[in-house]
Write an enzyme that holds these catalytic residues in place. Sequence first.
Site, PDB file in Angstrom:
ATOM      1  CG  ASP A 170      93.470  29.099  67.190  1.00 44.99           C
ATOM      2  OD1 ASP A 170      92.965  29.366  66.086  1.00 44.99           O
ATOM      3  OD2 ASP A 170      93.970  29.958  67.941  1.00 44.99           O
TER       4      ASP A 170
ATOM      5  CE  LYS B 216      96.779  30.677  66.313  1.00 48.87           C
ATOM      6  NZ  LYS B 216      96.451  32.114  66.085  1.00 48.87           N
TER       7      LYS B 216
END
Length: 311
Positions: A145, A17
């Site tokens: 995350d 990401k």
Amino acid sequence: MSLAAFPGSVHVRAPGKINVYLGVGGRHEDGYHALATVFQAVSLFEDVIATESDEFSLSVSGVEDAASVPTDDRNLAMRAAKMLATATGYAGGVHLELRKSVPVAGGMGGGSADAAAALVACDALWGTGLSPQHLHELAARLGADVPFALHGGTAVGTGRGDQLNPALARGRFDWVLVTSDAGLSTPEIYARLDEDRAETGALADDPPLSLDVPIPVLQALRAGDPHALAAAMFNDLEGPARSERPVLDDIIAEGIAAGALNGIVSGSGPTIAFLCENPASARDVAAELQDAGRTAMHVHGPVHGARIISA
């Protein structure tokens, strides 16, 4: 009641990401910071193969320095597998093979992607049949995350970053990533941010437990407008990362000179994410940075979250 387990092994792929926006509040008594962030999953993936075993073990490939990725309980994927076994009462083990492509300690959530992939792979392998919500809850216990790596796409994260709401992102965004040979420690970068703020008096009054993502960021994503998004990108951790690694200043300047719309430190760094106008522009920027001796790659987002590839 469990579902029928996959025979033998399960292969799951999960994305790295970038943080298109990352606002960091003050440090609270539990040691965590309030966050307001926008994640985007990009086309750089971690592959995890879970294989039946009586014991828990883990192997890693795709990294130059094998010692940079632990293979014991310090590894998030190992912890994810053991957490799932405990939560479901599974009495066996698993061998996890991690094939890494996301930079280690690069601010792109590679370890979190491994953990998300391990949860999905073991759930399928063992036939434990947890709901997406239950998997999300386990993922949130492993770090901010990890839940996003489960879901992918583009999402707003609040709280510690683990409270996710999908964000509408129209079309495709093209990025050039410039990676570094040596990573940066996320806890150390947060600590440096706290130190810098203490010296300057910033955030003297404790901010609210939840921050907000600026409207222009969400509008740019919804419009699919890379120019507007480039103008709105921001990362509170960028200053500390650039102070710790001054060469990042040079890399950002080089990427913009090569034609990128803007560049930002991804997460806690040191990976730099350059937003480009379109795929052709991104290819040109990557080529010019490579000619300058940088390790650069063209990726795009948003992409899907952790997904079974084969079993």
